[in-house]
Design a protein around this motif. Structure first.
Motif, mmCIF file in Angstrom:
data_model
loop_
_atom_site.group_PDB
_atom_site.id
_atom_site.type_symbol
_atom_site.label_atom_id
_atom_site.label_comp_id
_atom_site.label_asym_id
_atom_site.label_seq_id
_atom_site.Cartn_x
_atom_site.Cartn_y
_atom_site.Cartn_z
ATOM 1 N N GLU A 19 -52.047 -4.754 -21.950
ATOM 2 C CA GLU A 19 -50.589 -4.702 -22.014
ATOM 3 C C GLU A 19 -50.015 -3.987 -20.800
ATOM 4 O O GLU A 19 -48.982 -4.385 -20.248
ATOM 5 C CB GLU A 19 -50.155 -3.989 -23.296
ATOM 6 N N LEU A 20 -50.699 -2.895 -20.385
ATOM 7 C CA LEU A 20 -50.240 -2.158 -19.217
ATOM 8 C C LEU A 20 -50.263 -3.037 -17.973
ATOM 9 O O LEU A 20 -49.314 -3.036 -17.175
ATOM 10 C CB LEU A 20 -51.111 -0.922 -19.008
ATOM 11 N N ARG A 21 -51.340 -3.785 -17.809
ATOM 12 C CA ARG A 21 -51.440 -4.666 -16.644
ATOM 13 C C ARG A 21 -50.367 -5.751 -16.689
ATOM 14 O O ARG A 21 -49.810 -6.134 -15.654
ATOM 15 C CB ARG A 21 -52.834 -5.281 -16.565
ATOM 16 N N LEU A 22 -50.129 -6.265 -17.900
ATOM 17 C CA LEU A 22 -49.113 -7.300 -18.035
ATOM 18 C C LEU A 22 -47.736 -6.762 -17.646
ATOM 19 O O LEU A 22 -46.970 -7.417 -16.913
ATOM 20 C CB LEU A 22 -49.084 -7.813 -19.479
ATOM 21 N N ILE A 23 -47.429 -5.544 -18.127
ATOM 22 C CA ILE A 23 -46.122 -4.943 -17.834
ATOM 23 C C ILE A 23 -45.999 -4.604 -16.356
ATOM 24 O O ILE A 23 -44.988 -4.917 -15.698
ATOM 25 C CB ILE A 23 -45.909 -3.682 -18.694
ATOM 26 N N THR A 24 -47.028 -3.938 -15.797
ATOM 27 C CA THR A 24 -46.939 -3.519 -14.401
ATOM 28 C C THR A 24 -46.980 -4.702 -13.447
ATOM 29 O O THR A 24 -46.459 -4.617 -12.328
ATOM 30 C CB THR A 24 -48.079 -2.550 -14.050
ATOM 31 N N SER A 25 -47.602 -5.790 -13.897
ATOM 32 C CA SER A 25 -47.638 -6.972 -13.031
ATOM 33 C C SER A 25 -46.273 -7.628 -12.920
ATOM 34 O O SER A 25 -45.997 -8.354 -11.956
ATOM 35 C CB SER A 25 -48.666 -7.981 -13.566
ATOM 36 N N SER A 26 -45.437 -7.393 -13.915
ATOM 37 C CA SER A 26 -44.096 -7.991 -13.885
ATOM 38 C C SER A 26 -43.121 -7.187 -13.032
ATOM 39 O O SER A 26 -42.012 -7.643 -12.747
ATOM 40 C CB SER A 26 -43.555 -8.110 -15.317
ATOM 41 N N ILE A 27 -43.550 -5.978 -12.621
ATOM 42 C CA ILE A 27 -42.695 -5.145 -11.769
ATOM 43 C C ILE A 27 -42.826 -5.610 -10.321
ATOM 44 O O ILE A 27 -43.942 -5.778 -9.820
ATOM 45 C CB ILE A 27 -43.107 -3.664 -11.888
ATOM 46 N N PRO A 28 -41.708 -5.820 -9.622
ATOM 47 C CA PRO A 28 -41.773 -6.299 -8.230
ATOM 48 C C PRO A 28 -42.140 -5.184 -7.264
ATOM 49 O O PRO A 28 -41.330 -4.748 -6.436
ATOM 50 C CB PRO A 28 -40.352 -6.827 -7.983
ATOM 51 N N GLY A 29 -43.333 -4.687 -7.367
ATOM 52 C CA GLY A 29 -43.787 -3.614 -6.497
ATOM 53 C C GLY A 29 -45.143 -3.122 -6.936
ATOM 54 O O GLY A 29 -45.756 -3.641 -7.888
ATOM 55 N N THR A 30 -45.669 -2.111 -6.230
ATOM 56 C CA THR A 30 -46.988 -1.583 -6.555
ATOM 57 C C THR A 30 -46.854 -0.428 -7.539
ATOM 58 O O THR A 30 -45.964 0.414 -7.424
ATOM 59 C CB THR A 30 -47.707 -1.096 -5.285
#
Length: 407
Positions: free
Chosen positions: A293-304
């Motif tokens: 879930e964390l990867r899914l959420i952070t992957s949707s953020i336009p940045g690192t």
């Protein structure tokens, strides 16, 4: 043993000298005197005394070893019933009942009981008795009396050790199993069965109890592992599989085992343990779900987005590191910031790193990419604390703002 009295007198008579060797001597057999000497020494070594009660004459005879074991100096007169008092009070009834059964029905006895000597020394004895019959009537009782104190002490220590081991195994929730590969018989400990919701008598000690309880998805793998370990092609038996609980659910089990070989090297027994690791597996699954879930959420953020520890090594990185730095997220984890962002950019952010490690959130703009086409980012460092409040690292969120800067 049931008591003591004076020794029976032994009459001796002169024996004429016979120059010719006896039949016993000719056959190489020991004389009665030698046999008596062997018997006496054997009794002393084994600490076995003998006794005899003639029910017709009431003559009651003890061997010298019986006196010695009970710390009695012969001659010493005591009736058969009085001799029962050498036993501890709570077992004297057992001795009397055994003697009555022998006199009435010719029933032999073999008892191990606590006793005390004439000077009060505690001991454990094995008392055996048998009836001598003549024309259907019991005429004598003959028996032995053996000091088994050391053996009893050893057995008690062994039982206490085994009991202590069982208590520890129950406390640790470890189930044991023992597979005799020669007879193909199995033993499952009560804790092994309890892990699956059964009482000891409710689940048979047989191979099928294990195999039939395996989860269909784990069956072939688990059975193959046991076979490969027996055959020597699997060096270590350390297997995780699911087994059906009595309530219909499945429990995760960690099974470990060792092999016992005979002199020729053939495996003859396979012994091991079962540990219920269901909670651990559920926790692992929850962690995996959380990370997904964390990867899914952070992957949707336009940045690192990343997590860095106090040694400045990445512990987590989202997929955008591939776009910005040309390194996949799985290869970022474990490497240092300097290795990933380069010396020049690390020098730019180092003051902010030092600040966040003191526990202060910091936000700043930075540039990255090629000099001819610079890209801009708005970066935030947030302290990461442990349960005690100590700073153990920081979270990095860097959003690209190149388009906003160029507008």
């Amino acid at each position: 043993m049931t008591g003591s009295s004076t020794h029976a007198s032994q009459a001796t008579a002169p024996v004429a000298h016979d120059p010719a060797p006896s039949r016993l001597q000719r056959e190489g057999r020991p004389s009665p005197d030698v046999l008596a000497e062997i018997t006496r020494h054997s009794s002393e070594v084994a600490r076995i005394g003998g006794w005899q009660l003639d029910l017709r004459t009431l003559e009651y005879v003890w061997s010298s070893q019986s006196y010695s074991m009970l710390d009695i100096e012969p001659p010493f007169t005591m009736s058969p019933l009085d001799s029962v008092t050498f036993y501890e009070p709570h077992v004297q009834g057992l001795v009397k009942q055994a003697a009555r059964e022998a006199v009435t029905h010719g029933t032999p006895w073999d008892l191990e009981l606590p006793a005390r000597t004439a000077i009060g020394r505690p001991m454990w004895v094995r008392t055996q008795g048998t009836a001598v019959m003549e024309q259907g009537e019991v005429v004598k009782l003959i028996g032995t009396f053996q000091d088994i104190t050391e053996r009893h002490r050893t057995e008690c220590a062994l039982m206490e050790s085994e009991a202590r081991t069982q208590r520890l195994l129950r406390a640790a929730a470890v189930g044991l199993w023992d597979w005799d590969l020669v007879t193909n018989t199995l033993f499952f400990s009560p804790e092994w069965k309890a892990q699956l919701g059964y009482l000891d008598h409710e689940l048979a000690n047989r191979y099928e109890s294990w195999e039939e309880g395996l989860h269909p998805e784990d069956h072939d793998r688990a059975v193959a592992a046991a076979g490969d370990f027996r055959a020597g092609t699997l060096p270590r038996y350390d297997v995780e599989f699911r087994m059906r609980h009595r309530d219909g659910s499945y429990r995760w089990i960690l099974a470990q085992a060792d092999l016992l070989h005979d002199a020729s090297g053939t495996p003859i027994r396979m012994m091991g343990s079962h540990i219920d690791i269901t909670r651990r597996k559920l926790a692992e699954r929850a962690l995996e779900d959380s990370e997904r879930e964390l990867r899914l959420i952070t992957s949707s953020i336009p940045g690192t987005v990343s997590l860095v520890d106090r040694e400045l090594r990445y512990r987590f990185a989202n997929r955008h590191y591939q776009d910005v730095f040309g390194v996949s997220a799985d290869k970022v984890v474990g490497r240092t910031m300097r290795e990933i962002i380069g010396d020049e950019r690390f020098a730019q952010v180092q003051p902010h790193v030092q600040r966040v490690l003191t526990g202060k959130t910091t936000r700043f703009e930075s540039t990255f990419g090629q000099p001819r086409e610079p890209r801009y980012g708005l970066t935030t460092y947030v302290p990461h604390r442990d349960d005690s409040g100590a700073v153990v690292g920081f979270v990095v969120v860097s959003l690209e703002i190149t388009e906003q800067r160029r507008a």
